[in-house]
Design a protein around this motif. Structure first.
Motif, PDB file in Angstrom:
ATOM      1  N   PRO A 121       0.831  -1.208   0.000  1.00 29.59           N
ATOM      2  CA  PRO A 121       0.000   0.000   0.000  1.00 29.59           C
ATOM      3  C   PRO A 121       0.867   1.260   0.000  1.00 29.59           C
ATOM      4  CG  PRO A 121       0.105  -0.931   2.201  1.00 29.59           C
ATOM      5  CD  PRO A 121       0.780  -1.920   1.293  1.00 29.59           C
ATOM      6  N   PRO A 122       0.348   2.384  -0.488  1.00 28.51           N
ATOM      7  CA  PRO A 122       1.108   3.637  -0.471  1.00 28.51           C
ATOM      8  C   PRO A 122       1.347   4.099   0.960  1.00 28.51           C
ATOM      9  CG  PRO A 122      -1.163   4.056  -1.074  1.00 28.51           C
ATOM     10  CD  PRO A 122      -0.996   2.565  -1.065  1.00 28.51           C
ATOM     11  N   LYS A 123       2.276   4.998   1.130  1.00 30.66           N
ATOM     12  CA  LYS A 123       2.612   5.516   2.454  1.00 30.66           C
ATOM     13  C   LYS A 123       1.405   6.229   3.057  1.00 30.66           C
ATOM     14  CE  LYS A 123       5.963   8.453   4.870  1.00 30.66           C
ATOM     15  NZ  LYS A 123       7.119   9.376   4.699  1.00 30.66           N
ATOM     16  N   ASN A 125      -8.974   7.224  -0.005  1.00 29.72           N
ATOM     17  CA  ASN A 125      -7.806   7.283   0.876  1.00 29.72           C
ATOM     18  C   ASN A 125      -7.836   8.589   1.665  1.00 29.72           C
ATOM     19  OD1 ASN A 125      -5.323   7.099   2.124  1.00 29.72           O
ATOM     20  ND2 ASN A 125      -4.147   7.554   0.273  1.00 29.72           N
ATOM     21  N   LEU A 126      -8.132   8.490   2.939  1.00 30.92           N
ATOM     22  CA  LEU A 126      -8.229   9.675   3.792  1.00 30.92           C
ATOM     23  C   LEU A 126      -6.858  10.186   4.222  1.00 30.92           C
ATOM     24  CD1 LEU A 126     -10.343  11.507   5.103  1.00 30.92           C
ATOM     25  CD2 LEU A 126     -10.404   9.946   7.049  1.00 30.92           C
ATOM     26  N   GLY A 127      -5.821   9.361   4.088  1.00 28.32           N
ATOM     27  CA  GLY A 127      -4.487   9.752   4.526  1.00 28.32           C
ATOM     28  C   GLY A 127      -3.540   9.996   3.368  1.00 28.32           C
ATOM     29  N   GLY A 128      -2.287  10.288   3.719  1.00 32.30           N
ATOM     30  CA  GLY A 128      -1.227  10.425   2.725  1.00 32.30           C
ATOM     31  C   GLY A 128      -1.575  11.353   1.588  1.00 32.30           C
ATOM     32  N   LEU A 132      -8.729  -1.583  -5.793  1.00 33.35           N
ATOM     33  CA  LEU A 132      -8.226  -2.799  -5.157  1.00 33.35           C
ATOM     34  C   LEU A 132      -8.787  -3.994  -5.920  1.00 33.35           C
ATOM     35  CD1 LEU A 132      -6.615  -3.911  -2.696  1.00 33.35           C
ATOM     36  CD2 LEU A 132      -8.794  -4.062  -1.496  1.00 33.35           C
ATOM     37  N   ASP A 133      -7.884  -4.798  -6.519  1.00 33.95           N
ATOM     38  CA  ASP A 133      -8.317  -5.977  -7.261  1.00 33.95           C
ATOM     39  C   ASP A 133      -7.907  -7.236  -6.509  1.00 33.95           C
ATOM     40  OD1 ASP A 133      -5.603  -6.281  -7.710  1.00 33.95           O
ATOM     41  OD2 ASP A 133      -5.689  -5.565  -9.777  1.00 33.95           O
ATOM     42  N   ALA A 134      -7.993  -8.367  -7.167  1.00 37.40           N
ATOM     43  CA  ALA A 134      -7.719  -9.645  -6.508  1.00 37.40           C
ATOM     44  C   ALA A 134      -6.283  -9.781  -6.040  1.00 37.40           C
ATOM     45  CB  ALA A 134      -8.062 -10.791  -7.464  1.00 37.40           C
ATOM     46  N   SER A 135      -5.374  -8.985  -6.598  1.00 38.52           N
ATOM     47  CA  SER A 135      -3.963  -9.059  -6.187  1.00 38.52           C
ATOM     48  C   SER A 135      -3.721  -8.428  -4.827  1.00 38.52           C
ATOM     49  CB  SER A 135      -3.086  -8.374  -7.229  1.00 38.52           C
ATOM     50  OG  SER A 135      -3.228  -6.958  -7.166  1.00 38.52           O
ATOM     51  N   ARG A 136      -4.704  -7.670  -4.336  1.00 38.90           N
ATOM     52  CA  ARG A 136      -4.631  -6.969  -3.041  1.00 38.90           C
ATOM     53  C   ARG A 136      -3.604  -5.840  -3.044  1.00 38.90           C
ATOM     54  NH1 ARG A 136      -8.911  -7.361  -0.439  1.00 38.90           N
ATOM     55  NH2 ARG A 136      -7.853  -6.925   1.514  1.00 38.90           N
ATOM     56  N   SER A 137      -3.155  -5.424  -4.221  1.00 39.19           N
ATOM     57  CA  SER A 137      -2.201  -4.326  -4.338  1.00 39.19           C
ATOM     58  C   SER A 137      -2.936  -3.081  -4.822  1.00 39.19           C
ATOM     59  CB  SER A 137      -1.083  -4.686  -5.319  1.00 39.19           C
ATOM     60  OG  SER A 137      -0.167  -3.610  -5.447  1.00 39.19           O
ATOM     61  N   PRO A 138      -3.114  -2.063  -3.990  1.00 39.91           N
ATOM     62  CA  PRO A 138      -3.863  -0.875  -4.404  1.00 39.91           C
ATOM     63  C   PRO A 138      -3.146  -0.138  -5.527  1.00 39.91           C
ATOM     64  CG  PRO A 138      -3.547  -0.932  -2.018  1.00 39.91           C
ATOM     65  CD  PRO A 138      -2.632  -1.957  -2.598  1.00 39.91           C
ATOM     66  N   SER A 139      -3.921   0.337  -6.505  1.00 41.01           N
ATOM     67  CA  SER A 139      -3.362   1.127  -7.607  1.00 41.01           C
ATOM     68  C   SER A 139      -4.166   2.413  -7.753  1.00 41.01           C
ATOM     69  CB  SER A 139      -3.400   0.328  -8.915  1.00 41.01           C
ATOM     70  OG  SER A 139      -4.724  -0.051  -9.253  1.00 41.01           O
TER      71      SER A 139
END
Length: 297
Positions: A29-31, A50-53, A60-67
């Protein structure tokens, strides 16, 4: 909530967590990623506010890596993105609570620089501005009004929705209800009769505002002394972070979201900012079926 009984919740470690399923932490996930509101898509993917950063809306897809999905609108950075909602026409509605950094500066009741953006057939743009800490928004069951909670403004407001050639605009802001007695509106949902259900984050109340603007307290877990303190502090300057967090001492622990689920849409689920449980109760009136109800069924 979906028609086949799946229940999803916002979670800081998993982004979106499905109840009854193993935890699946985010990958890379991003910082300072702070998942807040989210929308389920027909593809089974999620869009997360995204409320932060650096803020923005992330996929969010099946890879669980946010883009990144949408990081700016009209050349403005979307820091402090609070909520994203899919309507029945496939449009996305996004709320940004404030342009202030850090966002706690917008707890000042004299600041109103939050806004609502839309993504439709003509792209992304701001359609309502000058809101006092924009929080959740929902389309009225009839489809002609967009309702929005102004948390620091302490108002439930609405805008008439206009559409021409796939381009959406909003009319002038109208106040539906002004809150008091420690109530600061956060989450929002509609029942099938057009009543607006509001989660009040400091007082830990669930409040129904009828179509004609009348207030009914559905559930009350408030502390009268805290309500009075919140009123006193707000009258001087605005919301105090320390007073805000006192609401976590109650059972509902800063209740922040309300949603209808169950096969008959009569089970009400309550999310919170400070709790580690999901409260629920049964309602006499059913909820309004949202755009994602049949997704994944």
């Amino acid at each position: 909530m979906t028609g086949n009984g799946r229940v999803f919740v916002s979670d800081h470690e998993d982004g979106v967590l499905e109840l009854g399923c193993p935890r699946r932490p985010l990958v890379g996930p991003p910082k300072d990623f702070v998942p807040n509101g989210f929308a389920l898509l027909e593809s089974g993917e999620f869009l997360i506010a995204n409320l932060g950063g650096e803020g923005g809306v992330w996929k969010l897809d099946a890879s669980r890596s946010p883009s990144p999905y949408l990081m700016e609108v009209e050349r403005q950075s979307m820091r402090n993105t609070n909520f994203v909602m899919l309507d029945h026409k496939g449009r996305l509605w996004i709320t940004v609570c404030t342009r202030q950094t850090p966002r706690e500066l917008a707890f000042d009741r004299h600041i109103a620089d939050g806004y609502v953006a839309v993504v439709d057939a003509q792209g992304a743009r701001v359609v309502a501005d000058g809101l006092a800490f924009t929080n959740e928004c929902r389309m009225h069951p009839g489809g002609e009004w967009l309702y929005v909670n102004e948390s620091v403004g302490r108002r439930l407001v609405r805008f008439r929705v206009h559409e021409e050639s796939g381009r959406v605009t909003l009319g002038a802001k109208e106040c539906v209800h002004e809150f008091s007695d420690g109530d600061f509106p956060d989450g929002l949902a509609f029942d099938c009769l057009g009543g607006a259900w509001v989660a009040s984050v400091i007082s830990n109340r669930v409040i129904r505002i009828s179509p004609c603007g009348e207030k009914q307290v559905v559930l009350d877990d408030s502390d009268p002394e805290l309500n009075a303190l919140a009123e006193s502090v707000y009258a001087k300057s605005g919301v105090s972070k320390s007073v805000f967090e006192m609401g976590r001492r109650r059972s509902l622990s800063n209740v922040s979201s309300v949603a209808f689920g169950g096969a008959d849409l009569r089970t009400v689920y309550l999310g919170s900012l400070g709790g580690d449980r999901l409260a629920s109760f049964r309602s006499e009136v059913a909820g309004h079926q949202l755009a994602h109800w049949q997704f994944g069924t």
